[in-house]
Design an enzyme around this catalytic site. Structure first.
Site, PDB file in Angstrom:
ATOM      1  N   HIS A  20      18.125  69.850  79.054  1.00  0.00           N
ATOM      2  CA  HIS A  20      17.737  68.344  78.699  1.00  0.00           C
ATOM      3  C   HIS A  20      19.349  67.218  79.009  1.00  0.00           C
ATOM      4  O   HIS A  20      19.759  67.758  79.185  1.00  0.00           O
ATOM      5  CB  HIS A  20      17.571  68.793  77.290  1.00  0.00           C
ATOM      6  CG  HIS A  20      15.709  68.712  77.233  1.00  0.00           C
ATOM      7  ND1 HIS A  20      15.908  69.985  77.039  1.00  0.00           N
ATOM      8  CD2 HIS A  20      14.368  68.796  77.435  1.00  0.00           C
ATOM      9  CE1 HIS A  20      14.284  70.818  76.767  1.00  0.00           C
ATOM     10  NE2 HIS A  20      13.760  69.434  77.133  1.00  0.00           N
ATOM     11  N   LYS A  41      19.128  63.922  74.659  1.00  0.00           N
ATOM     12  CA  LYS A  41      18.236  64.375  73.406  1.00  0.00           C
ATOM     13  C   LYS A  41      18.952  64.601  71.841  1.00  0.00           C
ATOM     14  O   LYS A  41      20.151  64.984  71.599  1.00  0.00           O
ATOM     15  CB  LYS A  41      17.983  65.456  73.931  1.00  0.00           C
ATOM     16  CG  LYS A  41      16.961  66.103  73.001  1.00  0.00           C
ATOM     17  CD  LYS A  41      16.606  67.403  73.911  1.00  0.00           C
ATOM     18  CE  LYS A  41      15.279  68.447  72.885  1.00  0.00           C
ATOM     19  NZ  LYS A  41      14.488  67.264  72.580  1.00  0.00           N
TER      20      LYS A  41
END
Ligand code: NAD
Length: 267
Positions: free
Chosen positions: A156, A160
């Site tokens: 990701h 995040k």
């Protein structure tokens, strides 16, 4: 009286929230009841999402939106820190929660299920709304029966907040339901650098890669005698989650209790 489903969007100014606003404003079966964001300022929600004005201004007062906008469903893409309180409050007002925010604990999900049951309304917590990711989870659970040695790697963006991703946790849970617990690897293994082997879950490991430029990917790698199997899913853009969000909005109108995982809607 319109038979459209009236949707309150929380986290309206965020990356996912703006896509949800677009979905709701462009779909004939949905209507925007309210748009909430604690830091977007008082701007028209349509403008915020890059569309024409829609006449609904973004507000930071979540409780007032629940109390006064006659919403049927809350769609929440905020932060792991605020989503539990948002969901509890929505249920209190009889507004059905569809939660995309990740980071809920199993205890919180159980508690929210009880609250939904008590109120007689439906709810959904879906760590991933994309059909490809759900199929990855299902295929991985199936493969784990034959390949019990596996590792999960998820990728990701570097901003995040939670790790591992909600999708990786859900994948791990579904694999664990299908696979006998088995502690993999060498029992004498030592980490020279702490954390090198990733997070431990039910005998296998989960690795979280965080890099700028990455959107959302997940891979489950299985190892067997003389062979390996990789199952991988790549998300490229947020719009890919929206058909799932719409289905969630429609489904929560039909049942009672909190469902955890979008896979329950996919045969
Ligand atoms: P983001 O940071 O772009 O947006 C979050 C927004 O929420 C911000 O605008 C912030 O101001 C707002 N916010 C924070 N607390 C709030 C509160 N209490 N009330 C109202 N607004 C509040 O984040 P994002 O990329 O849109 O992701 C949001 C969440 O969705 C994350 O948990 C992410 O992991 C998750 N996510 C889930 C899926 C899925 O398919 N379920 C897909 C992508 C992202």
């Amino acid at each position: 009286m319109s038979d459209k489903i009236r949707v309150i969007v929380s986290g309206a100014g965020g990356r996912m929230g703006k896509e949800v606003i677009k979905l709701v404003l462009q779909d004939d079966e949905l209507e925007l009841a309210a748009a909430v964001d604690r830091s977007a300022g008082s701007i028209d929600a349509g403008r915020l999402a890059g569309l024409e004005e829609c006449g609904v201004n973004v507000t930071s007062d979540f409780e007032a939106a629940l109390a006064h906008s006659n919403g049927d469903v809350l769609v929440d893409f905020t932060t792991p820190q605020s989503a539990f309180a948002n969901t509890t409050l929505a249920i209190k007002y009889g507004v059905r929660p569809v939660i995309g925010t990740t980071g809920f604990t199993p205890e919180q999900i159980k508690e929210l299920d009880k609250q939904c049951q008590d109120q007689g309304i439906g709810g959904l917590i879906a760590p991933n709304f994309s059909i490809g990711a759900i199929l990855l989870m299902k295929f991985a659970a199936q493969a784990a029966k034959y390949f019990p040695h596996l590792e999960i790697i998820e990728y990701h963006g570097d901003q995040k907040l939670d790790a591992p991703s909600g999708t990786a946790i859900k994948t791990a849970e579904m694999i664990s339901e299908a696979r006998e617990e088995l502690r993999q690897g060498n029992p004498q293994e030592e980490e020279i650098i702490e954390g090198s082997r990733g997070g431990y879950y039910n005998g296998f490991r989960i690795h979280s890669v965080r890099l700028p430029g990455v959107f959302a990917q997940e891979e489950v790698v299985f190892g067997g005698f003389g062979q390996s199997l990789k199952i991988r899913h790549d998300s490229y853009e947020r719009a890919g989650y929206m058909p799932g969000v719409k289905l969630g909005i429609q489904k929560v109108m039909e049942y009672t209790g909190m469902i955890y995982g979008f896979e329950h809607f996919i045969e």
